[in-house]
Design a protein around this motif. Structure first.
Motif, PDB file in Angstrom:
ATOM      1  N   ARG A 625       0.766  -1.022   0.142  1.00  0.00           N
ATOM      2  CA  ARG A 625       0.012   0.092  -0.053  1.00  0.00           C
ATOM      3  C   ARG A 625       0.778   1.289  -0.032  1.00  0.00           C
ATOM      4  O   ARG A 625       0.541   2.255  -0.693  1.00  0.00           O
ATOM      5  CB  ARG A 625      -1.042   0.158   1.125  1.00  0.00           C
ATOM      6  N   ALA A 626       1.934   1.147   0.738  1.00  0.00           N
ATOM      7  CA  ALA A 626       3.004   2.359   0.797  1.00  0.00           C
ATOM      8  C   ALA A 626       3.625   2.544  -0.546  1.00  0.00           C
ATOM      9  O   ALA A 626       3.725   3.793  -0.998  1.00  0.00           O
ATOM     10  CB  ALA A 626       4.071   2.027   1.867  1.00  0.00           C
ATOM     11  N   ILE A 627       3.904   1.717  -1.259  1.00  0.00           N
ATOM     12  CA  ILE A 627       4.532   1.686  -2.713  1.00  0.00           C
ATOM     13  C   ILE A 627       3.648   2.594  -3.657  1.00  0.00           C
ATOM     14  O   ILE A 627       3.766   3.344  -4.338  1.00  0.00           O
ATOM     15  CB  ILE A 627       5.119   0.464  -2.979  1.00  0.00           C
ATOM     16  N   VAL A 638      10.825   3.276  -7.287  1.00  0.00           N
ATOM     17  CA  VAL A 638      11.038   2.875  -5.901  1.00  0.00           C
ATOM     18  C   VAL A 638      10.794   1.408  -5.487  1.00  0.00           C
ATOM     19  O   VAL A 638       9.797   0.902  -6.223  1.00  0.00           O
ATOM     20  CB  VAL A 638      10.521   3.673  -4.868  1.00  0.00           C
ATOM     21  N   SER A 639      11.175   0.885  -4.636  1.00  0.00           N
ATOM     22  CA  SER A 639      10.900  -0.385  -4.180  1.00  0.00           C
ATOM     23  C   SER A 639      11.080  -0.574  -2.521  1.00  0.00           C
ATOM     24  O   SER A 639      11.553   0.331  -1.926  1.00  0.00           O
ATOM     25  CB  SER A 639      11.764  -1.411  -4.711  1.00  0.00           C
ATOM     26  N   VAL A 640      10.290  -1.531  -2.093  1.00  0.00           N
ATOM     27  CA  VAL A 640      10.325  -1.606  -0.680  1.00  0.00           C
ATOM     28  C   VAL A 640      10.880  -2.874   0.053  1.00  0.00           C
ATOM     29  O   VAL A 640      10.587  -3.975  -0.654  1.00  0.00           O
ATOM     30  CB  VAL A 640       8.769  -1.411   0.007  1.00  0.00           C
ATOM     31  N   LEU A 662       0.613  -7.758  -4.400  1.00  0.00           N
ATOM     32  CA  LEU A 662       0.867  -6.828  -5.524  1.00  0.00           C
ATOM     33  C   LEU A 662      -0.285  -6.688  -6.379  1.00  0.00           C
ATOM     34  O   LEU A 662      -0.468  -5.527  -7.157  1.00  0.00           O
ATOM     35  CB  LEU A 662       1.988  -7.578  -6.229  1.00  0.00           C
ATOM     36  N   LYS A 663      -1.166  -7.748  -6.620  1.00  0.00           N
ATOM     37  CA  LYS A 663      -2.446  -7.615  -7.608  1.00  0.00           C
ATOM     38  C   LYS A 663      -3.176  -6.590  -7.041  1.00  0.00           C
ATOM     39  O   LYS A 663      -3.855  -5.731  -7.720  1.00  0.00           O
ATOM     40  CB  LYS A 663      -3.159  -8.974  -7.732  1.00  0.00           C
ATOM     41  N   LYS A 664      -3.479  -6.572  -5.743  1.00  0.00           N
ATOM     42  CA  LYS A 664      -4.610  -5.413  -4.853  1.00  0.00           C
ATOM     43  C   LYS A 664      -4.030  -4.238  -5.130  1.00  0.00           C
ATOM     44  O   LYS A 664      -4.933  -3.402  -5.481  1.00  0.00           O
ATOM     45  CB  LYS A 664      -4.439  -5.868  -3.455  1.00  0.00           C
ATOM     46  N   TYR A 665      -2.652  -4.021  -5.226  1.00  0.00           N
ATOM     47  CA  TYR A 665      -2.234  -2.391  -5.434  1.00  0.00           C
ATOM     48  C   TYR A 665      -1.516  -2.234  -6.860  1.00  0.00           C
ATOM     49  O   TYR A 665      -0.915  -1.344  -7.046  1.00  0.00           O
ATOM     50  CB  TYR A 665      -1.110  -2.256  -4.278  1.00  0.00           C
ATOM     51  N   ASP A 666      -2.058  -3.080  -7.773  1.00  0.00           N
ATOM     52  CA  ASP A 666      -1.599  -3.181  -9.174  1.00  0.00           C
ATOM     53  C   ASP A 666      -0.128  -2.532  -9.171  1.00  0.00           C
ATOM     54  O   ASP A 666       0.490  -1.552  -9.883  1.00  0.00           O
ATOM     55  CB  ASP A 666      -2.413  -1.831  -9.670  1.00  0.00           C
ATOM     56  N   LEU A 667       0.912  -3.344  -8.528  1.00  0.00           N
ATOM     57  CA  LEU A 667       2.304  -3.259  -8.565  1.00  0.00           C
ATOM     58  C   LEU A 667       2.971  -3.923  -9.317  1.00  0.00           C
ATOM     59  O   LEU A 667       2.846  -5.480  -9.401  1.00  0.00           O
ATOM     60  CB  LEU A 667       2.810  -3.368  -7.155  1.00  0.00           C
ATOM     61  N   ASP A 668       4.292  -3.681  -9.850  1.00  0.00           N
ATOM     62  CA  ASP A 668       5.197  -4.668 -10.407  1.00  0.00           C
ATOM     63  C   ASP A 668       5.905  -5.554  -9.454  1.00  0.00           C
ATOM     64  O   ASP A 668       6.297  -4.952  -8.268  1.00  0.00           O
ATOM     65  CB  ASP A 668       5.838  -3.788 -11.567  1.00  0.00           C
ATOM     66  N   ALA A 669       5.993  -6.828  -9.911  1.00  0.00           N
ATOM     67  CA  ALA A 669       6.533  -7.599  -8.670  1.00  0.00           C
ATOM     68  C   ALA A 669       8.089  -7.071  -8.358  1.00  0.00           C
ATOM     69  O   ALA A 669       8.369  -7.241  -7.256  1.00  0.00           O
ATOM     70  CB  ALA A 669       6.607  -9.145  -9.262  1.00  0.00           C
ATOM     71  N   SER A 670       8.765  -6.441  -9.359  1.00  0.00           N
ATOM     72  CA  SER A 670      10.191  -6.026  -9.248  1.00  0.00           C
ATOM     73  C   SER A 670      10.139  -4.904  -7.886  1.00  0.00           C
ATOM     74  O   SER A 670      11.345  -4.523  -7.539  1.00  0.00           O
ATOM     75  CB  SER A 670      10.841  -5.484 -10.444  1.00  0.00           C
TER      76      SER A 670
END
Length: 805
Positions: A625-627, A638-640, A662-670
């Protein structure tokens, strides 16, 4: 013969009157006269005459023949026709009514008398026949039998088609032979057909059914051949339903087989408990033959202790009519053996006691097996030492004796250091051999009355009773340390391991065995925390720390639900580009009563229970959620980095949890980097499989606190790792400590060869920063740049550092 009652049916009054006078003159009683068929039927039913004189052509639509047929069928009265008609049609109609006579008008007195007398004679004979048939039918019904008759147009051995003749009794077979065979079970048909066609007399039990829908029942056929003068033959016999008897006999045969073949001894007595029968197993078990015990009570010779006279009345009073239990028995030779006995009382139809049935079996082997199982239940199969169950029982007994004798009891809780490395590198068989050797060394190092147990894995517990002094106990623990440190010769090579020992002595403050064991476990935990290969005694300080641990563990279970946990983010700086490349997520606990609890206090406690799985999943969600918040605020690339425990990696659902976040916040796995300790990498194959799945997902992996684990450099190239974090212990003394300088250079050189990125943590001053930059370290984390920040504060700080408007 005289004085019989006759009903006249005649439509001509003069003829009817003349006939009535003639009958009266002959000595008969005329009960009435009817002029039509309908009245004749009604009067015959009401007046119940012995005979009906019937005219055929009456002055009504109903003919006399029709009325006669109804009277014969319903009331079975004899009918004599008295008519002027002798045409074939009238004769045929009269014949179908089965009359007892046919007189043609005009009649003579003698003809009427002769016809009626003959009719009554025939009727009386028919009544006798019907009564005889009825008796036969009743007898057949009572015997569940039916009569059948088969007529062959040829001689006995002919193969021509056979037909069954008509028969009357209920249940009698009345179909052609081929139809009869359809009702016989297919496996019995050929034998029946051969018997019928080729045998003069036979009996056979077969399976038959009445219809296609009914079930097969056992039927016994009896038959004899009769040869007619015209050379035709008939087979006449009876069929008796013996299905119930057959099943009863079958049960008797089965019971007999059980009685004779079972391995249990069986005794049958009369109501007075005098033996009337025994089975072969009884003779084999006891050595007694029936002739030796017949008429005796089993208490007289079999039971080692008599069933009291009160036992049998109680058996009936309880209403169960049976009893089961263990009892001592004796053989003919005097050998005693334990037996499991079942006694059942038998009653007749009116409730009178008729018999007792005793069944018993020798359970000597069972009792020996139970003793062996009980012994095995307290032994560790690998080492031959006592197991956890044995330890708990011994410790409980020792604590109870302590209360009585006021003596002290001690527990030495031992855990091997380095055993897992031996087990993983040399194999489980060598690891088992190592445990066996050490178990023997432990036994050789303690007193005779002290109990050495293995409670699982590489953990051992020694229960020491009647302690003389703490000094002697410390000497024993030191002796155990030295015994373990001595080199151990295995099949493949010589190894050296050490042991950590936690010692607890019973005191008034320790109430029971569980508390004493927990105290020793706490001391063991402290011994390992101090560097392993040492002894630690449970004391007041440890008791306080243990109490705090318990308090933290108790509150920790509710911390997540009470929103006491939060995630803060410490920036990660790319020193080549002077930009924020991300942050490490750090869990913080702010308790309303205990205040801020540092992670190094509650995380190890959480990792010892399933709580860490829930906390870890929550931190992962908060980090993703922060990313998303950073990206939306304009902080790009940026990454966490999120720390992951061994328990999380052993959870088979962990990869799904990561993918869902990752899917919930639509983020790239990297954009997600998971930090794993070196000890986690050495855990098991399941962890390695999880790492491979995470790498396939696209998540980056890092080794946290690198260099503090066990021989990780040799395994690094085989692991799916993207980044290595240099532990702060190698950074804090830079640039003054030459050893730390060389370690950092070696780590950076190794990672360069393996194409891995490096982060140095714990950087607090410019000198440390400059040296790490000169060595080629690309990412820095530490107080020199910033402490950990809450989500909103991190956005402000990162935008300011990256000069984002």
């Amino acid at each position: 013969m005289k004085h019989r009652k006759i009903l006249i049916v005649e439509d001509e009054k003069i003829t009817a009157l003349d006939l009535e006078l003639t009958l009266v003159d002959l000595g008969y009683i005329v009960v009435g006269s009817a002029a039509n068929g309908e009245n004749a039927i009604e009067m015959a039913q009401q007046l119940k005459p012995d005979l009906v004189l019937m005219d055929i052509h009456l002055n009504t639509p109903m003919l006399g023949t029709e009325a006669a047929r109804i009277i014969v069928e319903k009331q079975q009265l004899p009918v004599v026709f008295l008519t002027a008609y002798t045409d074939n049609r009238s004769l045929d109609a009269a014949s179908n009514c089965l009359p007892y006579g046919y007189l043609v008008k005009p009649f003579e007195k003698r003809e009427v008398d002769a016809t009626i007398r003959i009719a009554f004679a025939r009727y009386d004979a028919d009544i006798e026949i019907r009564l005889s048939e009825q008796r036969l039918r009743l007898a057949l019904d009572a015997a569940h039998m039916s009569v059948w008759e088969w007529q062959s147009p040829s001689t006995l051995n002919t193969n021509n088609t056979a037909q069954l003749v008509a028969v009357d009794p209920p249940g009698v077979i009345s179909q052609p032979l081929d139809m009869l065979l359809e009702h016989i079970h297919p496996e019995d048909r050929i034998a029946v057909q051969q018997d019928v066609e080729n045998t003069a007399h036979f009996s056979r039990i077969i399976r038959m059914r009445k219809s296609q829908q009914s079930e097969y029942r056992r039927v016994e056929l009896f038959a004899n051949l009769f040869l007619w003068s015209d050379n035709n033959c008939r087979v006449v016999g009876v069929a008796q339903d013996v299905d119930d008897r057959y099943k009863a006999d079958e049960k008797l045969r089965q019971a007999s087989a059980v009685f004779n073949c079972t391995s249990e001894g069986i005794i049958i007595t009369d109501g007075g408990r005098k033996i009337i029968s025994v089975n072969p197993a009884f003779e084999e078990i006891t050595g007694y033959e029936l002739s030796e015990v017949e008429g005796l009570d089993p208490d007289d010779f079999l039971h080692a202790r008599r069933h009291s006279d009160q036992f049998y009345p109680r058996l009936h009073d309880e209403g169960k009519n049976f009893w089961s239990g263990e009892i001592g028995c004796s053989t003919k030779s005097g050998h005693r053996f334990p037996a499991w006995e079942h006694v059942c009382s038998v009653y007749d139809e009116v409730g009178h006691l008729t018999n007792y049935v005793f069944t018993f079996s020798d359970i000597s082997e069972l009792r020996r097996a139970e003793k062996n199982l009980a012994r095995m239940a307290y032994l560790d199969a690998l080492t031959g030492l006592g197991n956890r169950v044995h330890m708990e029982r011994v410790l409980e007994d020792a604590m109870e004796r302590r209360d009585d004798s006021r003596s002290s009891v001690a527990v030495l809780y031992m855990d091997l250091d380095g055993f897992k490395v031996v087990n993983d590198t040399l194999g489980h068989s060598e690891g088992d051999r190592l445990l066996q050797i050490l178990a023997q060394r432990f036994q050789d190092s303690v007193r005779e009355g002290d109990i050495v147990t293995r409670i699982g894995g590489d953990e051992f517990v020694i229960v020491v009773q009647d302690i003389e002094s703490e000094v002697g106990l410390r000497k024993m623990a030191q002796k155990l340390l030295r015994a373990v440190q001595a080199p151990i010769e295995l099949n493949r090579e010589t190894v050296e391991v050490s042991v950590s020992i936690g010692v607890a002595i019973s005191k008034p403050s320790i109430k029971d065995s569980d508390e004493l064991l927990r105290a020793a476990d706490t001391a063991l935990f402290e011994a390992k925390h101090q560097g392993k290969n040492r002894i630690c005694f449970y004391d007041f300080v440890l008791a306080m720390e243990s109490g705090e641990r318990l308090r933290i563990e108790r509150h920790l279970k509710q911390a997540l639900n009470n929103h006491e946990l939060t995630v803060e983010y410490q920036p990660l700086i790319d020193i080549d580009n002077q930009r924020v490349r991300g942050a490490e997520a750090l869990c913080r606990w702010y308790h309303p009563e205990l205040g801020m609890i540092p992670p190094d206090r509650f995380i190890p406690i959480a990792e010892q229970s399933e709580v860490i799985i829930n906390i870890g999943a929550w931190v992962l969600q908060e980090s993703c959620r922060a990313i998303r918040g950073w990206l939306d605020a304009g902080i790009k690339d940026v990454s966490v980095a999120v720390n992951v425990s061994v328990r999380q990696l052993c959870d088979t659902s962990f990869c799904n949890i990561v993918a869902a976040a990752l899917k919930k916040y639509d983020l790239d796995a990297s954009s997600l980097e998971l930090e794993i300790t070196e000890s986690a990498l050495q855990s098991n194959d399941r962890v390695r499989n999880q790492l491979d799945q995470l790498r396939t997902l696209g998540v980056r992996l890092a080794i946290d606190d690198f260099g503090t684990g066990y021989s990780s450099l040799s395994r690094l190239k085989h692991l799916p790792i993207d980044r290595v974090k240099i532990d702060r212990s190698f950074v804090k003394d830079l640039p003054n400590d030459e050893s730390d300088i060389e370690i950092c250079r070696a780590i950076l050189a190794l990672c360069k060869v393996l194409d891995m990125q490096v982060t140095a943590e714990g950087v607090e001053n410019e000198a440390q920063l400059n040296m790490l930059r000169d060595m080629g370290c690309g990412c820095i984390q530490g107080y020199y740049f910033s402490r950990s920040l809450v989500h909103e504060r991190f956005i402000e700080w990162a935008k300011a550092y990256n000069k984002i408007a």
